[in-house]
Design a protein around this motif. Sequence first.
Motif, PDB file in Angstrom:
ATOM      1  N   LEU A  94       0.822  -1.209   0.000  1.00  0.00           N
ATOM      2  CA  LEU A  94       0.000   0.000   0.000  1.00  0.00           C
ATOM      3  C   LEU A  94       0.852   1.252   0.000  1.00  0.00           C
ATOM      4  O   LEU A  94       0.589   2.203  -0.732  1.00  0.00           O
ATOM      5  CB  LEU A  94      -0.934   0.004   1.217  1.00  0.00           C
ATOM      6  CG  LEU A  94      -1.980  -1.113   1.256  1.00  0.00           C
ATOM      7  CD1 LEU A  94      -2.782  -1.029   2.556  1.00  0.00           C
ATOM      8  CD2 LEU A  94      -2.900  -1.017   0.051  1.00  0.00           C
ATOM      9  N   LEU A  98       1.415   1.442  -4.093  1.00  0.00           N
ATOM     10  CA  LEU A  98       0.297   2.345  -4.355  1.00  0.00           C
ATOM     11  C   LEU A  98       0.636   3.776  -3.964  1.00  0.00           C
ATOM     12  O   LEU A  98       0.055   4.718  -4.479  1.00  0.00           O
ATOM     13  CB  LEU A  98      -0.949   1.893  -3.600  1.00  0.00           C
ATOM     14  CG  LEU A  98      -1.591   0.591  -4.070  1.00  0.00           C
ATOM     15  CD1 LEU A  98      -2.958   0.436  -3.408  1.00  0.00           C
ATOM     16  CD2 LEU A  98      -1.732   0.557  -5.592  1.00  0.00           C
ATOM     17  N   TYR A 145       4.378   4.520 -14.370  1.00  0.00           N
ATOM     18  CA  TYR A 145       3.198   4.496 -13.514  1.00  0.00           C
ATOM     19  C   TYR A 145       3.035   5.830 -12.798  1.00  0.00           C
ATOM     20  O   TYR A 145       1.928   6.350 -12.671  1.00  0.00           O
ATOM     21  CB  TYR A 145       3.313   3.362 -12.498  1.00  0.00           C
ATOM     22  CG  TYR A 145       2.163   3.332 -11.540  1.00  0.00           C
ATOM     23  CD1 TYR A 145       0.853   3.326 -12.009  1.00  0.00           C
ATOM     24  CD2 TYR A 145       2.364   3.317 -10.167  1.00  0.00           C
ATOM     25  CE1 TYR A 145      -0.220   3.317 -11.137  1.00  0.00           C
ATOM     26  CE2 TYR A 145       1.302   3.303  -9.290  1.00  0.00           C
ATOM     27  CZ  TYR A 145       0.012   3.299  -9.777  1.00  0.00           C
ATOM     28  OH  TYR A 145      -1.034   3.294  -8.919  1.00  0.00           O
TER      29      TYR A 145
ATOM     30  N   VAL B 120      -6.812   4.215  -0.966  1.00  0.00           N
ATOM     31  CA  VAL B 120      -6.319   2.940  -1.470  1.00  0.00           C
ATOM     32  C   VAL B 120      -7.115   2.496  -2.688  1.00  0.00           C
ATOM     33  O   VAL B 120      -6.548   2.060  -3.693  1.00  0.00           O
ATOM     34  CB  VAL B 120      -6.352   1.874  -0.363  1.00  0.00           C
ATOM     35  CG1 VAL B 120      -6.137   0.487  -0.941  1.00  0.00           C
ATOM     36  CG2 VAL B 120      -5.286   2.183   0.686  1.00  0.00           C
ATOM     37  N   GLU B 123      -6.085   4.472  -5.775  1.00  0.00           N
ATOM     38  CA  GLU B 123      -4.786   4.078  -6.311  1.00  0.00           C
ATOM     39  C   GLU B 123      -4.816   2.687  -6.915  1.00  0.00           C
ATOM     40  O   GLU B 123      -4.118   2.397  -7.878  1.00  0.00           O
ATOM     41  CB  GLU B 123      -3.718   4.173  -5.220  1.00  0.00           C
ATOM     42  CG  GLU B 123      -3.370   5.600  -4.836  1.00  0.00           C
ATOM     43  CD  GLU B 123      -2.859   6.421  -6.019  1.00  0.00           C
ATOM     44  OE1 GLU B 123      -2.104   5.876  -6.845  1.00  0.00           O
ATOM     45  OE2 GLU B 123      -3.243   7.595  -6.121  1.00  0.00           O
ATOM     46  N   LEU B 124      -5.639   1.848  -6.322  1.00  0.00           N
ATOM     47  CA  LEU B 124      -5.767   0.490  -6.844  1.00  0.00           C
ATOM     48  C   LEU B 124      -6.394   0.515  -8.232  1.00  0.00           C
ATOM     49  O   LEU B 124      -5.979  -0.218  -9.134  1.00  0.00           O
ATOM     50  CB  LEU B 124      -6.654  -0.314  -5.885  1.00  0.00           C
ATOM     51  CG  LEU B 124      -6.316  -1.767  -5.625  1.00  0.00           C
ATOM     52  CD1 LEU B 124      -4.843  -1.977  -5.436  1.00  0.00           C
ATOM     53  CD2 LEU B 124      -7.082  -2.236  -4.400  1.00  0.00           C
ATOM     54  N   ARG B 126      -6.197   2.998 -10.240  1.00  0.00           N
ATOM     55  CA  ARG B 126      -5.212   3.597 -11.137  1.00  0.00           C
ATOM     56  C   ARG B 126      -4.171   2.559 -11.561  1.00  0.00           C
ATOM     57  O   ARG B 126      -3.834   2.433 -12.736  1.00  0.00           O
ATOM     58  CB  ARG B 126      -4.547   4.773 -10.418  1.00  0.00           C
ATOM     59  CG  ARG B 126      -3.498   5.477 -11.224  1.00  0.00           C
ATOM     60  CD  ARG B 126      -3.149   6.823 -10.615  1.00  0.00           C
ATOM     61  NE  ARG B 126      -1.860   7.274 -11.100  1.00  0.00           N
ATOM     62  CZ  ARG B 126      -0.777   7.387 -10.345  1.00  0.00           C
ATOM     63  NH1 ARG B 126      -0.813   7.104  -9.056  1.00  0.00           N
ATOM     64  NH2 ARG B 126       0.367   7.791 -10.878  1.00  0.00           N
ATOM     65  N   LEU B 127      -3.685   1.805 -10.581  1.00  0.00           N
ATOM     66  CA  LEU B 127      -2.685   0.775 -10.895  1.00  0.00           C
ATOM     67  C   LEU B 127      -3.262  -0.259 -11.856  1.00  0.00           C
ATOM     68  O   LEU B 127      -2.621  -0.637 -12.844  1.00  0.00           O
ATOM     69  CB  LEU B 127      -2.231   0.091  -9.601  1.00  0.00           C
ATOM     70  CG  LEU B 127      -1.218  -1.045  -9.780  1.00  0.00           C
ATOM     71  CD1 LEU B 127       0.107  -0.504 -10.298  1.00  0.00           C
ATOM     72  CD2 LEU B 127      -0.987  -1.794  -8.476  1.00  0.00           C
TER      73      LEU B 127
END
Lengths: 183, 183
Positions: A94, A98, A145, B120, B123-124, B126-127
């Motif tokens: 995380l 992230l 990224y 989170v 960002e998750l 986005r990843l």
Amino acid sequence: MDIWKRFGEKEVSHSMAHYLQAVAALKSDKGHARVVDIADHLGVSKSGVTSMLRSLQSRGLVTHERYGAVELTPSGQRLASRTESNRRVLTMFLSEILGVPEAVASEDACMIEHLVSPEVSIELLRLTTFVRSKHPVAAQFRDAYKASPRSCAEHAPGACELCGETCLHESLVCEPKDGGAEV
Amino acid sequence: MDIWKRFGEKEVSHSMAHYLQAVAALKSDKGHARVVDIADHLGVSKSGVTSMLRSLQSRGLVTHERYGAVELTPSGQRLASRTESNRRVLTMFLSEILGVPEAVASEDACMIEHLVSPEVSIELLRLTTFVRSKHPVAAQFRDAYKASPRSCAEHAPGACELCGETCLHESLVCEPKDGGAEV
DNA sequence: GAACTGTGTTGAGGCAGGTTAACAATCCTG
DNA sequence: CAGGATTGTTAACCTGCCTCAACACAGTTC
């Protein structure tokens, strides 16, 4: 369709996981785990500890005789260390991959550490290891990224593959609370 | 240090999140959500629904008058859709990026959907979006990751940065259960 | 060895979230 | 509109996990 009910049927609850971790931590720090230590460590009452120990004992996760020492059984030990590892992997993922703030990473990791399945943990560790590695592609990946778009709005118009009819991103963003005159 | 206690102080519990999602789903499927529908949808008793609705109403998440209709309030609606989005993002990430089996991905997503913080989730998403994208680095990454080592044992000896003194991977792997003569 | 301090247990009670059983309200249909 | 089926509520009860108050045990200390 009631996967959701299995929440209550997990091997251990959130509380139990933390009791086990507390026992493991105290054992390794002080060499022993007494009721009062566990109570202090977790910020609960001694009586709460006593009754939880009874419950953990009935599940074969600890041993504890009246006025005696508390020990983890092999399965208790295994569970404690698995939970601990889950936490470490999650926190690392995380915060480092992230990139969410440390505090958020720690809190989220704590919430879900006892819930993620081994398969997921293992893959998460693998992904984290790889992205952090010296592998040339990993380095390129980290850079690319970092520069990747932050919301659907920045995607090619209408090309948000993940979101169905509605943009997922929008519903994830925290709207201001009702009365919110926050600065 | 008691982050762990905040587990019980989450905006909504696991159960509540699913009640809200059920109401939202029924509204959009059938146009209305009655007690019996919710009960069937979740596999709980009608009385359980009645009492949970009282609790949700007291938190301002639904409206429900005796023998009357159940509606989500704006905050209820927001929570339901955020949870739903979390689930979708998590499932996608777990199954497509981490590559764990669908069933595991769904179950884990269901367990933690109401627990991950917005940061989170965002960002998750986005990843996940980036790794799945047509970006050349993303494609390279997918290939290289597929070939990356599966355990610490395969890392360069002693070079496991993530694991401290003990190998995390080992504690994550499921050892056979005690009596296990499983095939 | 009596008293004090710290440690551990028990018991009663609270809240969340579920159950079943009984009953009340509503609706549908002849 | 009477009866029956469906729907919704209440009541009593259960388990999990916590609390506080009271008491039991153990280890000083004098």
